[in-house]
Design a protein around this motif. Structure first.
Motif, PDB file in Angstrom:
ATOM      1  N   ILE A   1     -16.968 -48.175  19.154  1.00  0.00           N
ATOM      2  CA  ILE A   1     -17.686 -46.940  18.857  1.00  0.00           C
ATOM      3  C   ILE A   1     -18.617 -47.174  17.669  1.00  0.00           C
ATOM      4  O   ILE A   1     -19.807 -46.850  17.705  1.00  0.00           O
ATOM      5  N   TYR A   2     -18.060 -47.757  16.621  1.00  0.00           N
ATOM      6  CA  TYR A   2     -18.830 -48.025  15.410  1.00  0.00           C
ATOM      7  C   TYR A   2     -20.049 -48.892  15.701  1.00  0.00           C
ATOM      8  O   TYR A   2     -21.162 -48.567  15.309  1.00  0.00           O
ATOM      9  N   GLU A   3     -19.821 -49.975  16.427  1.00  0.00           N
ATOM     10  CA  GLU A   3     -20.931 -50.903  16.681  1.00  0.00           C
ATOM     11  C   GLU A   3     -21.995 -50.295  17.591  1.00  0.00           C
ATOM     12  O   GLU A   3     -23.169 -50.645  17.501  1.00  0.00           O
ATOM     13  N   ASN A   4     -21.595 -49.393  18.466  1.00  0.00           N
ATOM     14  CA  ASN A   4     -22.585 -48.709  19.281  1.00  0.00           C
ATOM     15  C   ASN A   4     -23.547 -47.919  18.410  1.00  0.00           C
ATOM     16  O   ASN A   4     -24.755 -47.971  18.602  1.00  0.00           O
ATOM     17  N   VAL A   5     -22.974 -47.187  17.449  1.00  0.00           N
ATOM     18  CA  VAL A   5     -23.824 -46.351  16.600  1.00  0.00           C
ATOM     19  C   VAL A   5     -24.661 -47.230  15.663  1.00  0.00           C
ATOM     20  O   VAL A   5     -25.822 -46.943  15.383  1.00  0.00           O
TER      21      VAL A   5
ATOM     22  N   VAL B   1     -30.398 -53.854  14.811  1.00  0.00           N
ATOM     23  CA  VAL B   1     -31.618 -54.320  15.454  1.00  0.00           C
ATOM     24  C   VAL B   1     -32.793 -54.274  14.474  1.00  0.00           C
ATOM     25  O   VAL B   1     -33.676 -55.119  14.504  1.00  0.00           O
ATOM     26  N   ARG B   2     -32.764 -53.291  13.574  1.00  0.00           N
ATOM     27  CA  ARG B   2     -33.823 -53.186  12.577  1.00  0.00           C
ATOM     28  C   ARG B   2     -33.568 -54.063  11.359  1.00  0.00           C
ATOM     29  O   ARG B   2     -34.269 -53.949  10.355  1.00  0.00           O
TER      30      ARG B   2
ATOM     31  N   GLU C   1     -22.264 -45.346   6.135  1.00  0.00           N
ATOM     32  CA  GLU C   1     -22.740 -44.004   5.843  1.00  0.00           C
ATOM     33  C   GLU C   1     -23.575 -43.447   6.999  1.00  0.00           C
ATOM     34  O   GLU C   1     -23.381 -42.304   7.431  1.00  0.00           O
ATOM     35  N   ARG C   2     -24.470 -44.299   7.523  1.00  0.00           N
ATOM     36  CA  ARG C   2     -25.329 -43.837   8.618  1.00  0.00           C
ATOM     37  C   ARG C   2     -24.520 -43.582   9.887  1.00  0.00           C
ATOM     38  O   ARG C   2     -24.823 -42.653  10.642  1.00  0.00           O
ATOM     39  N   VAL C   3     -23.505 -44.415  10.117  1.00  0.00           N
ATOM     40  CA  VAL C   3     -22.672 -44.222  11.300  1.00  0.00           C
ATOM     41  C   VAL C   3     -21.963 -42.880  11.211  1.00  0.00           C
ATOM     42  O   VAL C   3     -21.957 -42.092  12.167  1.00  0.00           O
ATOM     43  N   GLU C   4     -21.402 -42.597  10.040  1.00  0.00           N
ATOM     44  CA  GLU C   4     -20.693 -41.325   9.881  1.00  0.00           C
ATOM     45  C   GLU C   4     -21.648 -40.146  10.053  1.00  0.00           C
ATOM     46  O   GLU C   4     -21.364 -39.193  10.777  1.00  0.00           O
ATOM     47  N   LYS C   5     -22.790 -40.243   9.430  1.00  0.00           N
ATOM     48  CA  LYS C   5     -23.766 -39.158   9.488  1.00  0.00           C
ATOM     49  C   LYS C   5     -24.198 -38.902  10.937  1.00  0.00           C
ATOM     50  O   LYS C   5     -24.281 -37.747  11.377  1.00  0.00           O
TER      51      LYS C   5
ATOM     52  N   ALA D   1     -25.440 -40.029  19.246  1.00  0.00           N
ATOM     53  CA  ALA D   1     -25.243 -40.531  17.879  1.00  0.00           C
ATOM     54  C   ALA D   1     -25.986 -41.849  17.688  1.00  0.00           C
ATOM     55  O   ALA D   1     -26.621 -42.082  16.656  1.00  0.00           O
ATOM     56  N   ARG D   2     -25.919 -42.712  18.694  1.00  0.00           N
ATOM     57  CA  ARG D   2     -26.600 -43.998  18.632  1.00  0.00           C
ATOM     58  C   ARG D   2     -28.102 -43.789  18.432  1.00  0.00           C
ATOM     59  O   ARG D   2     -28.747 -44.466  17.641  1.00  0.00           O
ATOM     60  N   ALA D   3     -28.633 -42.805  19.165  1.00  0.00           N
ATOM     61  CA  ALA D   3     -30.062 -42.536  19.057  1.00  0.00           C
ATOM     62  C   ALA D   3     -30.415 -41.904  17.699  1.00  0.00           C
ATOM     63  O   ALA D   3     -31.483 -42.145  17.159  1.00  0.00           O
ATOM     64  N   LEU D   4     -29.489 -41.109  17.148  1.00  0.00           N
ATOM     65  CA  LEU D   4     -29.762 -40.433  15.871  1.00  0.00           C
ATOM     66  C   LEU D   4     -29.734 -41.388  14.686  1.00  0.00           C
ATOM     67  O   LEU D   4     -30.393 -41.151  13.676  1.00  0.00           O
ATOM     68  N   ALA D   5     -28.959 -42.461  14.833  1.00  0.00           N
ATOM     69  CA  ALA D   5     -28.695 -43.334  13.680  1.00  0.00           C
ATOM     70  C   ALA D   5     -29.960 -43.885  13.059  1.00  0.00           C
ATOM     71  O   ALA D   5     -29.992 -44.197  11.875  1.00  0.00           O
TER      72      ALA D   5
END
Ligand SMILES: Nc1ncnc2c1ncn2[C@@H]1O[C@H](COP(=O)(O)OP(=O)(O)O)[C@@H](O)[C@H]1O
Ligand SMILES: [Mg+2]
Lengths: 298, 262
Positions: free
Chosen positions: B112-116, B122-123, B133-137, B170-174
């Motif tokens: 789950i974590y790595e998906n987000v 990639v960036r 922090e970004r994953v949680e957000k 969530a992945r897209a929002l990250a």
């Protein structure tokens, strides 16, 4: 009248079905028979040579006046050539697969894949002489301490030989990853390379691992190339520059001589054979199991 | 096409101008003119095969993944006014700014974590703290955090379909996209999961611009501010969602929303 036709057809059907089943069962029995002989003869061998000495001994000189039966030199030779082969075949095979599956234009792939598969049909004896007469002299220009017979050159050639297999099975696995998974990665701004390494390889992991393991198992079982170019010299070493002997090439060597049945030298073939059998069988089982898992992934 | 809308006093995030799209010889989108308001939900509706997905996928250059596809015309993204479908624009640059959620949940075979975290990695973003922090957000943003916070390192395939789709959100929002594209995001979900995703979309428009394809007219009516009705590759009518559903100006739109075809 009607009944007669029926029963005639019935008999023919039964006969056809029976003979089909017979041929299927036949091949299974042949295989079982081979395994039985292998086990039986090696049991005979272990009646004379303690299994512990066989498995831990580092000298293999069964044909000498004062014979020693330590299998480790042959196992080492096998693992050494396999390691060399695998270090060539796995990376090149995987890169080939990624290129064909993700980068190559459709037409190019459709042309190259059959050619790759055709390469598998080159007789191994050709590869063997290629290693001995071409690659070894070439490598000797770089590595001065390389013996005329050695593990390196046949190992490398064996690796090249396995590349098409590893490449084409891995490519199938990569191609089987559904398009929507790729799109998910590209939609996140990933490049082709990032998509291949971060998403596709993990997605196709079982299939690629199966390709690798089958490739390794081929390297272990490969006979002709090492018999020709590795030197037929049991040598307990990890140095690929030296001549060595593998389990397979030992079996060839002894089978070519005319050893009388029942002698201990004769039985060594089976003892070496069963070690080889266990090594390749375990890799094949792992590979088979992994291959089955691909289908469950999606 | 008719445009009777309050849109002119809003900030425009993107604008298609005479956009045409071809799958080889097949002319799939015919001269679309279309504005997307910032921080609003714009819905694309129309019968199956009318080109909704094709249009949506122009916005993140998904068509570039396949040979023989061709764009003509422009989609401008503001404020910098780059032409998203321009030959001189790198599709990856576009996808860095415009993210997408697909019809079928498509998590990666990772935790789950790595998906987000995928888009961040990639960036080239490193640093566990930032990524944590970004994953949680993002998971909070996708209303998924409470359900998964104790199993972030479990495999994403163990989640339910609805959870997987919210994971994809969530992945897209990250990566903080400016526009988020949804292609029938609830068509593979049950009613409860669907209403969760719908609530989420309404919540998300506070922070970003949303373009959503939907097959479900009630859904468009519930969640969108603007609605575009497409028919065989053309944009028939565009307007405020209320207007489109209560007083459409085109006969075809009326027939479609009253269920006479489609
Ligand atoms: N990859 C493709 N190649 C050729 N034609 C396509 C392709 N994808 C979709 N189409 C065609 O384009 C038209 C629009 O399809 P699509 O955008 O998927 O419609 P919608 O999402 O509104 O159902 C349809 O006629 C469809 O058959
Ligand atoms: Mg569609």
């Amino acid at each position: 009248m009607k009944k007669k036709i029926f029963s005639k057809r019935y008999i023919i059907e039964t006969m056809i079905e029976g003979s089909l089943m017979l041929s299927a069962v036949f091949s299974i029995f042949i295989t079982l028979g081979i395994i039985f002989v292998l086990c039986y003869e090696s049991l005979e061998f272990f009646k004379e040579i303690p299994i512990k000495d066989f498995l831990t001994g580092t000298v293999w000189t069964p044909l000498f006046a004062n014979p020693q039966f330590g299998i480790l030199p042959l196992v080492a030779g096998t693992l050494l050539t396999t390691a060399v082969a695998v270090s060539v075949a796995l990376p090149i095979g995987l890169i080939t697969a990624i290129y064909l599956s993700e980068y190559a234009p459709h037409k190019f792939r459709e042309t190259v894949k059959p050619i790759l598969e055709l390469l598998e049909a080159v007789p191994t004896v050709v590869y063997g002489y290629f290693a001995l007469l071409f690659l070894t002299p070439l490598l000797q220009k770089v590595f001065e301490n390389l013996s005329g017979f050695n593990a390196l050159s046949p190992g490398l050639i064996m690796g090249i030989m396995i590349v098409p297999y590893v490449g084409s099975v891995s490519e199938d696995a990569l191609k089987a990853v559904p398009m929507h998974i790729r799109e998910g990665s590209y939609a996140m701004g990933a490049t082709k390379l990032q998509t291949a390494f971060k998403v596709l390889i993990p997605s196709a992991f079982s299939g690629i691992a199966a390709a690798f393991i089958m490739g390794i198992s081929r390297a272990i079982g490969e006979t002709m190339i090492v018999a020709i170019a590795a030197g037929m010299m049991p040598n307990f070493t990890a140095n690929p520059m030296e001549p060595i002997q593998t389990l397979t090439s030992y079996i060839v060597q002894v089978s070519l001589g005319d050893l009388p049945h029942g002698t201990i030298e004769y039985k060594t073939i089976f003892a070496a054979g069963i070690v080889l059998f266990i090594m390749t069988l375990s890799f094949n089982i792992i590979g088979f199991w992994l291959k089955k898992r691909i289908r469950e992934a999606y | 096409m008719s445009t009777k809308t309050k849109q002119f006093n809003e900030i425009i995030k993107a604008e298609a101008k005479n956009l045409n799209f071809y799958y080889g010889d097949f002319h799939a989108l015919k001269g679309l003119d279309f504005k997307v308001s910032e921080k609003k939900v714009t819905a694309l509706i129309g019968p199956s095969g009318c080109g909704k997905t094709t249009f949506l996928r122009c916005f993140n250059r998904m068509h570039d993944l396949y040979p023989n596809n061709r764009y003509e015309g422009e989609i401008l993204m503001y404020p910098d006014e780059i032409n998203i479908v321009g030959d001189n624009i790198d599709p990856i640059e576009v996808r860095m700014r415009i993210s997408m959620v697909f019809q079928k949940p498509n998590p990666f075979p990772k935790t789950i974590y790595e998906n987000v975290a995928y888009g961040l990695r990639v960036r080239g973003i490193r640093g566990k703290d930032i990524i944590d922090e970004r994953v949680e957000k993002s998971l909070r943003g996708a209303a998924l955090w409470d359900e998964v916070k104790d199993r972030l390192h479990e495999h994403a395939f163990n989640m339910s379909g609805g959870q997987q789709q919210r994971l994809c959100i969530a992945r897209a929002l990250a990566t903080d996209p400016e526009i988020l594209l949804f292609d029938e995001p609830t068509s593979a979900l049950d009613p409860i999961a669907t209403s969760k995703v719908e609530e989420l979309i309404v919540e998300l428009k506070k922070v970003l611009t949303i373009l959503i394809v939907t097959h479900n007219m009630q859904q468009a009516a519930r969640i969108s501010d603007y609605t575009a009705f497409m028919y065989v590759g053309e944009l028939v009518e565009f307007g405020d969602t209320d207007t489109i559903f209560t007083a459409p100006t085109q006969k075809l739109t009326e027939e479609y929303i009253t269920g006479r075809f489609g």
